[in-house]
Design an enzyme around this catalytic site. Structure first.
Site, PDB file in Angstrom:
ATOM      1  N   SER A  17      -1.162  40.422 107.393  1.00  0.00           N
ATOM      2  CA  SER A  17       0.008  40.745 106.591  1.00  0.00           C
ATOM      3  C   SER A  17       1.084  41.348 107.507  1.00  0.00           C
ATOM      4  O   SER A  17       1.502  40.704 108.462  1.00  0.00           O
ATOM      5  CB  SER A  17      -0.381  41.680 105.444  1.00  0.00           C
ATOM      6  OG  SER A  17       0.633  41.740 104.484  1.00  0.00           O
ATOM      7  N   ASP A  56      -0.010  32.837  97.715  1.00  0.00           N
ATOM      8  CA  ASP A  56       0.323  34.194  98.142  1.00  0.00           C
ATOM      9  C   ASP A  56       1.771  34.535  97.804  1.00  0.00           C
ATOM     10  O   ASP A  56       2.691  33.916  98.334  1.00  0.00           O
ATOM     11  CB  ASP A  56       0.091  34.313  99.658  1.00  0.00           C
ATOM     12  CG  ASP A  56       0.181  35.746 100.164  1.00  0.00           C
ATOM     13  OD1 ASP A  56       0.674  36.614  99.415  1.00  0.00           O
ATOM     14  OD2 ASP A  56      -0.234  35.979 101.302  1.00  0.00           O
ATOM     15  N   HIS A 101      -2.944  36.269  98.699  1.00  0.00           N
ATOM     16  CA  HIS A 101      -2.810  37.174  99.838  1.00  0.00           C
ATOM     17  C   HIS A 101      -4.150  37.704 100.327  1.00  0.00           C
ATOM     18  O   HIS A 101      -4.358  37.878 101.521  1.00  0.00           O
ATOM     19  CB  HIS A 101      -1.906  38.339  99.441  1.00  0.00           C
ATOM     20  CG  HIS A 101      -1.403  39.137 100.603  1.00  0.00           C
ATOM     21  ND1 HIS A 101      -0.556  38.608 101.552  1.00  0.00           N
ATOM     22  CD2 HIS A 101      -1.614  40.423 100.966  1.00  0.00           C
ATOM     23  CE1 HIS A 101      -0.263  39.541 102.448  1.00  0.00           C
ATOM     24  NE2 HIS A 101      -0.899  40.650 102.121  1.00  0.00           N
TER      25      HIS A 101
END
Length: 695
Positions: free
Chosen positions: A543, A629, A664
């Site tokens: 991320s 995501d 995600h």
């Protein structure tokens, strides 16, 4: 065998003029114009994009074919460390103990309760594994019983898009009540009288925008609060003493809380203290007073105040626990007779118990590096608190702590079915020197007999954003590399709050480059101390930590023997310039606003991994993503990989893997997720061993 050629992405130049600056993006076409609908239904993805992603996945699978046996072995080891029929320590509430448990082989848990203190009489509240049957993705967010124990509600995401559906059922007859709540955030709260559910609505750009109230047993939704600033996040909950419903509005630097009295849950909310840019506060009601945690008045590492006012405006705040630089107050939990505050000092957590008469004591621990998490339960009228202790060598231990007698009761130690001997390992805390003199902690885990001569392969993990600290916790996953002679290292770099809130402030906006140079300093320190060798370090982050991976790959590609970037936020300039994306306005306090601020544009452009790719030999890189995501959209890693391949002057492979059925967090099942981690680790071993040179 001869290596096959990777997919070649078409170049279709897209020119953007912004603040007098021009940038060209050859791979902007990978962003589907219909992306909002794709989040909800991945089948709507444009055909040419789908074909390209499928080709990338196929090439990555072919390149890593020789690692499949290792992936299977790594997965088996990790799975073998999980107690398959595990269960949580029951959390008491009134007449019941509430808990979750897993059945053998189950990917998802069962939520259940039984009479308090009993070992029999289980009542199943939600069987996630049964609900998830035949579904490619199934993730439960919040799940909770009503305060009167008559209802059960849960929020579920079935795409990975983080659009949740909330269901409520009667526990008397198991009937689902009313129509499902759609387009919801993954959180909600019952009113203390159990008559209402407060929930958060996500708009078409996946942002939390409104809070609604619905009768808990079904009925019409009523708008309670609407946020005009699309740069704010929303949250809703109840005070610990059940006196109020609390609406939380905030971003990384500013907060505002609205109050609804529990005795009148249909009343309009009233603001506690109006928002002021740069002022953060949280609050809870402690029977007869408010307790406020805030950074007001220059309290960088936060202080605690109290207020006796019905509406705790700032003018009524009285300082209680003064600000002490380096003593970062991370939060607190309120019980009828005590308040427990959590602090971080010298990158280690501790708990301080405060009685109503002002007396306090510290709950202390001895290991050099450890992680400590305070877990609040359902009950307020109790002297029992709960915390979880762990370290890189010590599995999770759950303790009940009597706040009055100071007695610790070990309720559970994480069981490792395949065996775990902490004495085989050593955890160390090192300090690397950043270029500006800052001391950056590094936590190491290794076998006791691992040589310290630079011969051991090293995995260096980092994040460094949003004030999230990297706790030195126990991991069933990391042991699979450590047992193979690897050194696992965590870099506690600026941008996180590992050394306090000031540590975060020194790694955001104009100081963001500190995050990247700190990580590089950690790599160089490991080399200087004999733990690593240049080119024998695998860098790993996800991320915003994936942005870190992209930045350090650009800055020092020679240091790394492999780079693993999971769901990497690498297209920073384009993303922060696109106001339709879910996280763009809320993220401007973290990175700056390149739409209106030329200095912010130039700063972001100076480190944005996608924009700074250049002609140099990059190490082997694996980038991963999820098609659904909403946080780091699939096109970021896809575009980055295409540009890296176009520019690299070396022979190392640059690979992309997109999970076409997840978001995600990757796969939703506890075992399926481990398969993705096993792929990452096998890639690291393969890359550092030079396996790619033989393909």
């Amino acid at each position: 065998m001869k290596r096959s050629s990777p997919p070649v992405a078409a170049r279709r130049p897209h020119i953007t003029q912004q603040l007098g600056r021009t940038r060209t993006d050859d791979y902007a076409w990978m962003k589907d114009d219909n992306w909002q609908q794709v989040l909800r239904d991945p089948a709507l993805l444009r055909a040419d994009i789908r074909d390209h992603l499928n080709a990338e996945n196929a090439w990555t699978k072919a390149m890593l074919a020789d690692t499949e046996a290792m992936q299977a072995a790594l997965f088996a080891e990790m799975k073998g460390r999980i107690k398959e029929d595990d269960s949580s320590v029951p959390s008491p509430d009134g007449a019941y103990d509430y808990y979750t448990r897993y059945s053998l082989g189950a990917e998802h848990p069962v939520h259940a309760r039984r009479p308090r203190g009993a070992e029999a009489g289980e009542e199943v509240l939600l069987d996630e594994d049964a609900e998830a049957k035949d579904k490619a993705y199934y993730q439960v967010g919040a799940a909770s019983h009503s305060p009167d124990h008559a209802l059960y509600a849960w929020a579920v995401d079935e795409q990975g898009s983080e659009y949740f559906t909330i269901h409520i059922k009667s526990l008397a007859d198991g009937q689902v009540l009313g129509t499902p709540i759609e387009s919801a955030y993954g959180d909600f709260t019952f009113s203390p009288d159990s008559q209402w559910v407060f929930w958060i609505w996500r708009d078409e750009n996946a942002r939390p925008a409104r809070i609604f109230r619905r009768p808990a047993r079904g009925g019409e939704d009523v708008l309670v609060y609407e946020e005009a600033d699309d740069g704010m996040f929303l949250g809703v909950g109840a005070a610990s003493d059940d006196s109020h419903i609390l609406i939380h509005v905030g971003n990384q630097e500013t907060t505002e809380i609205w109050l609804i009295p529990a005795r009148d849950p249909t009343a309009a909310p009233v603001v506690a203290e109006p928002r002021r840019v740069g002022i953060k506060y949280s609050l809870d009601h402690w029977t007869d007073r408010w307790v406020i945690r805030t950074n007001a008045d220059g309290a960088v590492d936060f202080k605690l105040c109290v207020s006796d006012a019905a509406i705790p405006a700032r003018t009524s705040w009285r300082e209680w626990i003064a600000h002490t630089p380096g003593h970062y107050i991370t939060g607190f939990a309120a019980y009828s007779g005590h308040l427990v505050r959590a602090e971080r000092v010298n990158a280690l957590d501790r708990l301080v118990v405060m009685a109503r008469d002002g007396a306090e004591h510290i709950v202390s621990f001895d290991e050099e590096a450890y992680a400590l998490n305070l877990e609040t339960g359902y009950e307020y009228e109790t002297t029992l608190s709960r915390f979880v202790y762990q370290s890189p060598t010590t599995p999770r231990q759950t303790f009940d702590y009597d706040l009055a007698s100071r007695q610790r009761t070990l309720r559970k130690t994480q069981e490792i079915p395949s065996g775990h001997d902490p004495a085989r390992y050593v955890a160390r805390r090192l300090l690397a020197w950043a270029a500006d003199g800052a001391e950056v902690p590094i936590t190491l885990l290794m076998l006791k007999d691992t040589p310290q001569d630079g011969s051991a392969p090293v995995l260096l993990y980092g994040y460094g954003s949003y004030g999230h600290a990297m706790d030195p916790s126990f991991s069933i996953r990391n042991l699979s590399l450590v047992d193979r002679g690897w050194i696992w290292a965590v870099a506690h770099i600026r941008g996180g709050s590992d050394k306090g809130w000031g540590w975060f402030l020194d790694g955001r906006k104009e100081k963001k480059p500190n995050t990247f140079t700190d990580f590089i300093a950690c790599g160089e320190h490991l080399i200087a101390e004999g733990y690593a060798t240049k080119g024998r370090i695998a860098a790993y982050g996800g991320s915003a930590g994936g942005m870190l991976m992209g930045a350090v790959a650009n800055l020092r590609p020679d240091l790394w023997g492999a780079v693993i970037a999971a769901v990497p936020f690498v297209d920073v300039l384009n993303t922060m310039s696109d106001t339709t994306l879910p996280l763009t306005p809320p993220e401007w306090p973290e990175w700056g606003n390149p739409i209106e601020d030329a200095a912010a544009y130039d700063l972001i452009e100076s480190y944005s991994p996608y924009d700074r790719v250049s002609a140099q030999p990059y190490p082997p890189i694996l980038a991963t993503g999820g098609l659904s995501d909403p946080r780091v959209t699939y096109w970021e890693p896809a575009k980055w990989v295409a540009r890296l391949r176009e520019n690299t002057t070396g022979d190392a492979p640059i690979m992309l893997r997109i999970n076409m059925e997840a978001g995600h967090g990757g796969a939703s099942g506890r075992f399926d997720f481990l398969k993705e981690i096993a792929l990452d680790y096998a890639f690291a071993v393969w890359a550092l061993d030079g396996g790619w040179k033989a393909t």
